[in-house]
Write a protein that holds these residues in place. Structure first.
Motif, PDB file in Angstrom:
ATOM      1  N   CYS A 198     -41.579  -4.559   2.062  1.00 42.32           N
ATOM      2  CA  CYS A 198     -40.422  -3.688   1.786  1.00 42.32           C
ATOM      3  C   CYS A 198     -39.146  -4.503   1.641  1.00 42.32           C
ATOM      4  O   CYS A 198     -38.284  -4.182   0.816  1.00 42.32           O
ATOM      5  CB  CYS A 198     -40.281  -2.653   2.903  1.00 42.32           C
ATOM      6  N   GLN A 199     -39.014  -5.556   2.442  1.00 46.52           N
ATOM      7  CA  GLN A 199     -37.847  -6.422   2.321  1.00 46.52           C
ATOM      8  C   GLN A 199     -37.834  -7.109   0.960  1.00 46.52           C
ATOM      9  O   GLN A 199     -36.786  -7.209   0.303  1.00 46.52           O
ATOM     10  CB  GLN A 199     -37.859  -7.468   3.439  1.00 46.52           C
ATOM     11  N   THR A 200     -39.005  -7.574   0.519  1.00 50.76           N
ATOM     12  CA  THR A 200     -39.105  -8.207  -0.799  1.00 50.76           C
ATOM     13  C   THR A 200     -38.750  -7.212  -1.902  1.00 50.76           C
ATOM     14  O   THR A 200     -38.022  -7.544  -2.856  1.00 50.76           O
ATOM     15  CB  THR A 200     -40.527  -8.742  -1.012  1.00 50.76           C
ATOM     16  N   ALA A 201     -39.266  -5.968  -1.782  1.00 44.03           N
ATOM     17  CA  ALA A 201     -38.974  -4.940  -2.785  1.00 44.03           C
ATOM     18  C   ALA A 201     -37.485  -4.605  -2.797  1.00 44.03           C
ATOM     19  O   ALA A 201     -36.887  -4.410  -3.863  1.00 44.03           O
ATOM     20  CB  ALA A 201     -39.799  -3.685  -2.492  1.00 44.03           C
ATOM     21  N   PHE A 202     -36.880  -4.556  -1.603  1.00 42.76           N
ATOM     22  CA  PHE A 202     -35.450  -4.264  -1.528  1.00 42.76           C
ATOM     23  C   PHE A 202     -34.637  -5.369  -2.189  1.00 42.76           C
ATOM     24  O   PHE A 202     -33.680  -5.104  -2.927  1.00 42.76           O
ATOM     25  CB  PHE A 202     -35.030  -4.091  -0.072  1.00 42.76           C
ATOM     26  N   GLU A 203     -35.007  -6.608  -1.913  1.00 41.61           N
ATOM     27  CA  GLU A 203     -34.287  -7.731  -2.524  1.00 41.61           C
ATOM     28  C   GLU A 203     -34.434  -7.690  -4.044  1.00 41.61           C
ATOM     29  O   GLU A 203     -33.472  -7.973  -4.781  1.00 41.61           O
ATOM     30  CB  GLU A 203     -34.818  -9.047  -1.967  1.00 41.61           C
ATOM     31  N   ALA A 204     -35.623  -7.324  -4.537  1.00 37.54           N
ATOM     32  CA  ALA A 204     -35.818  -7.212  -5.985  1.00 37.54           C
ATOM     33  C   ALA A 204     -34.958  -6.082  -6.553  1.00 37.54           C
ATOM     34  O   ALA A 204     -34.358  -6.214  -7.631  1.00 37.54           O
ATOM     35  CB  ALA A 204     -37.295  -6.955  -6.291  1.00 37.54           C
ATOM     36  N   ALA A 205     -34.882  -4.954  -5.832  1.00 38.76           N
ATOM     37  CA  ALA A 205     -34.047  -3.834  -6.273  1.00 38.76           C
ATOM     38  C   ALA A 205     -32.574  -4.225  -6.270  1.00 38.76           C
ATOM     39  O   ALA A 205     -31.809  -3.812  -7.157  1.00 38.76           O
ATOM     40  CB  ALA A 205     -34.287  -2.621  -5.372  1.00 38.76           C
ATOM     41  N   GLU A 206     -32.164  -5.006  -5.284  1.00 42.64           N
ATOM     42  CA  GLU A 206     -30.780  -5.485  -5.238  1.00 42.64           C
ATOM     43  C   GLU A 206     -30.474  -6.359  -6.452  1.00 42.64           C
ATOM     44  O   GLU A 206     -29.415  -6.231  -7.078  1.00 42.64           O
ATOM     45  CB  GLU A 206     -30.558  -6.285  -3.941  1.00 42.64           C
ATOM     46  N   ARG A 207     -31.424  -7.252  -6.768  1.00 39.53           N
ATOM     47  CA  ARG A 207     -31.210  -8.113  -7.937  1.00 39.53           C
ATOM     48  C   ARG A 207     -31.177  -7.291  -9.218  1.00 39.53           C
ATOM     49  O   ARG A 207     -30.356  -7.550 -10.116  1.00 39.53           O
ATOM     50  CB  ARG A 207     -32.309  -9.180  -8.006  1.00 39.53           C
ATOM     51  N   ALA A 208     -32.068  -6.295  -9.296  1.00 41.24           N
ATOM     52  CA  ALA A 208     -32.088  -5.437 -10.486  1.00 41.24           C
ATOM     53  C   ALA A 208     -30.783  -4.669 -10.617  1.00 41.24           C
ATOM     54  O   ALA A 208     -30.242  -4.516 -11.730  1.00 41.24           O
ATOM     55  CB  ALA A 208     -33.266  -4.465 -10.406  1.00 41.24           C
ATOM     56  N   LEU A 209     -30.264  -4.192  -9.490  1.00 48.29           N
ATOM     57  CA  LEU A 209     -28.999  -3.459  -9.526  1.00 48.29           C
ATOM     58  C   LEU A 209     -27.856  -4.379  -9.944  1.00 48.29           C
ATOM     59  O   LEU A 209     -27.002  -3.997 -10.760  1.00 48.29           O
ATOM     60  CB  LEU A 209     -28.716  -2.852  -8.149  1.00 48.29           C
ATOM     61  N   ALA A 210     -27.847  -5.584  -9.401  1.00 52.34           N
ATOM     62  CA  ALA A 210     -26.799  -6.537  -9.770  1.00 52.34           C
ATOM     63  C   ALA A 210     -26.876  -6.865 -11.261  1.00 52.34           C
ATOM     64  O   ALA A 210     -25.846  -6.954 -11.952  1.00 52.34           O
ATOM     65  CB  ALA A 210     -26.934  -7.813  -8.938  1.00 52.34           C
ATOM     66  N   GLU A 211     -28.098  -7.030 -11.775  1.00 56.98           N
ATOM     67  CA  GLU A 211     -28.259  -7.321 -13.193  1.00 56.98           C
ATOM     68  C   GLU A 211     -27.823  -6.122 -14.039  1.00 56.98           C
ATOM     69  O   GLU A 211     -27.193  -6.288 -15.096  1.00 56.98           O
ATOM     70  CB  GLU A 211     -29.720  -7.675 -13.486  1.00 56.98           C
ATOM     71  N   ASP A 212     -28.158  -4.918 -13.556  1.00 62.57           N
ATOM     72  CA  ASP A 212     -27.765  -3.723 -14.298  1.00 62.57           C
ATOM     73  C   ASP A 212     -26.246  -3.589 -14.338  1.00 62.57           C
ATOM     74  O   ASP A 212     -25.668  -3.223 -15.363  1.00 62.57           O
ATOM     75  CB  ASP A 212     -28.386  -2.486 -13.644  1.00 62.57           C
ATOM     76  N   ILE A 213     -25.592  -3.897 -13.212  1.00 62.94           N
ATOM     77  CA  ILE A 213     -24.123  -3.855 -13.165  1.00 62.94           C
ATOM     78  C   ILE A 213     -23.545  -4.892 -14.116  1.00 62.94           C
ATOM     79  O   ILE A 213     -22.567  -4.642 -14.839  1.00 62.94           O
ATOM     80  CB  ILE A 213     -23.631  -4.082 -11.724  1.00 62.94           C
ATOM     81  N   ARG A 214     -24.171  -6.080 -14.127  1.00 60.76           N
ATOM     82  CA  ARG A 214     -23.682  -7.134 -15.021  1.00 60.76           C
ATOM     83  C   ARG A 214     -23.818  -6.699 -16.484  1.00 60.76           C
ATOM     84  O   ARG A 214     -22.890  -6.865 -17.290  1.00 60.76           O
ATOM     85  CB  ARG A 214     -24.467  -8.431 -14.772  1.00 60.76           C
ATOM     86  N   GLN A 215     -24.985  -6.136 -16.819  1.00 65.04           N
ATOM     87  CA  GLN A 215     -25.204  -5.684 -18.187  1.00 65.04           C
ATOM     88  C   GLN A 215     -24.248  -4.538 -18.543  1.00 65.04           C
ATOM     89  O   GLN A 215     -23.743  -4.457 -19.680  1.00 65.04           O
ATOM     90  CB  GLN A 215     -26.667  -5.222 -18.361  1.00 65.04           C
ATOM     91  N   ALA A 216     -23.997  -3.647 -17.583  1.00 58.05           N
ATOM     92  CA  ALA A 216     -23.051  -2.559 -17.832  1.00 58.05           C
ATOM     93  C   ALA A 216     -21.661  -3.113 -18.105  1.00 58.05           C
ATOM     94  O   ALA A 216     -20.922  -2.607 -18.955  1.00 58.05           O
ATOM     95  CB  ALA A 216     -23.032  -1.613 -16.625  1.00 58.05           C
ATOM     96  N   GLY A 217     -21.292  -4.164 -17.373  1.00 56.57           N
ATOM     97  CA  GLY A 217     -20.002  -4.807 -17.607  1.00 56.57           C
ATOM     98  C   GLY A 217     -19.920  -5.403 -19.010  1.00 56.57           C
ATOM     99  O   GLY A 217     -18.888  -5.301 -19.690  1.00 56.57           O
ATOM    100  N   ILE A 218     -21.028  -6.046 -19.407  1.00 56.64           N
ATOM    101  CA  ILE A 218     -21.048  -6.625 -20.757  1.00 56.64           C
ATOM    102  C   ILE A 218     -20.893  -5.537 -21.806  1.00 56.64           C
ATOM    103  O   ILE A 218     -20.118  -5.664 -22.776  1.00 56.64           O
ATOM    104  CB  ILE A 218     -22.361  -7.400 -20.959  1.00 56.64           C
ATOM    105  N   ARG A 219     -21.630  -4.425 -21.619  1.00 55.55           N
ATOM    106  CA  ARG A 219     -21.535  -3.330 -22.586  1.00 55.55           C
ATOM    107  C   ARG A 219     -20.136  -2.723 -22.598  1.00 55.55           C
ATOM    108  O   ARG A 219     -19.591  -2.386 -23.660  1.00 55.55           O
ATOM    109  CB  ARG A 219     -22.573  -2.255 -22.241  1.00 55.55           C
TER     110      ARG A 219
END
Length: 266
Positions: A198-219
């Protein structure tokens, strides 16, 4: 702004991680408690076994005492004690008071009777009444001592038998406690593995969220740039329109002046 779906996935992963961590802590506590209980049962087992060994040691010691008492009671032919009982019935009044017990059972002393004049200790007379009569000189005392040690041996054997039954029951409790501890350990390991996953999945979700925020910023920056470019084009078009309108106005003014001048010239 992040995608609602990605943010929801991260929040769900966080909830699962927290729940798994709590479950792992609970499993660890249960395992530690089971280990403590198992150790307590093992300690109880050892304590009972020590008691049995102590009883057996006492029995062995009493058996040794009993053997000596029987040797004194049933002195074998050839021993000094047997000789005295057979040939000197009154030995308990004098010889018994000065001869050590261990000498009475020896068979290499070759005892013989001598004259009454020689009844002294190497020529030295002693007041033997001041010395206690040993147990070997009193067969009634010997019999009483043997009965006492027999009762003690029987008591040790009886107590040891009861303790052996108690040890057998305690052995079962140790087995049950060990099984429980093993089960709790297995559950703890499973909970720990789940918590790590679950910790690994949470860390992956955190990275995905950070990437999504970054992509949203680019857009967003791209959209802003497009808007800015559109505004600039509109401004340029407006300026061109303004310039064209001014030129047309000037031409109109010039034409109007010319026509007025022509009219006035008629």
């Amino acid at each position: 702004q992040a995608s609602p779906q990605v943010a929801a996935t991260r929040d769900q992963a966080r909830s699962e991680r927290d729940a798994a961590a709590e479950a792992a802590a609970t499993a660890l506590s249960a395992y530690e408690e089971a280990k403590t209980e198992h150790q307590a049962e093992r300690d109880a087992f050892r304590a009972i076994d020590d008691q049995i060994q102590d009883l057996r040691d006492r029995e062995k010691k009493d058996q040794t005492v009993r053997g000596l008492l029987l040797s004194l009671r049933d002195a074998a032919p050839g021993t000094l004690l047997h000789f005295l009982r057979e040939n000197r019935p009154d030995w308990t009044r004098d010889i018994a008071r000065v001869v050590p017990e261990e000498l009475l059972l020896r068979t290499d002393l070759t005892p013989t009777l001598v004259s009454e004049e020689a009844l002294s200790l190497y020529g030295v007379g002693l007041d033997l009444a001041a010395i206690d009569v040993p147990r070997a000189a009193d067969e009634d005392v010997l019999r009483q001592k043997i009965e006492e040690v027999d009762r003690a041996i029987e008591r040790h054997q009886r107590d040891a038998k009861a303790k052996e039954k108690e040890l057998e029951a305690q052995s079962e409790r140790v087995r049950v406690a060990k099984t429980a501890a093993n089960d709790k350990q297995r559950l703890h390991v499973q909970a720990e593995n789940t918590a790590r996953s679950c910790q690994t999945a949470f860390e992956a979700a955190e990275r995905a969220l950070a990437e999504d925020i970054r992509q949203a910023g680019i857009r967003a920056r791209q959209q802003l740039q497009e808007v800015q470019q559109s505004v600039e084009k509109n401004k340029q078009a407006l300026n061109t329109l303004k310039t064209t309108r001014n030129a047309r106005k000037q031409n109109h003014e010039s034409e109007l002046k010319r026509r007025l001048a022509a009219i006035e010239a008629q």
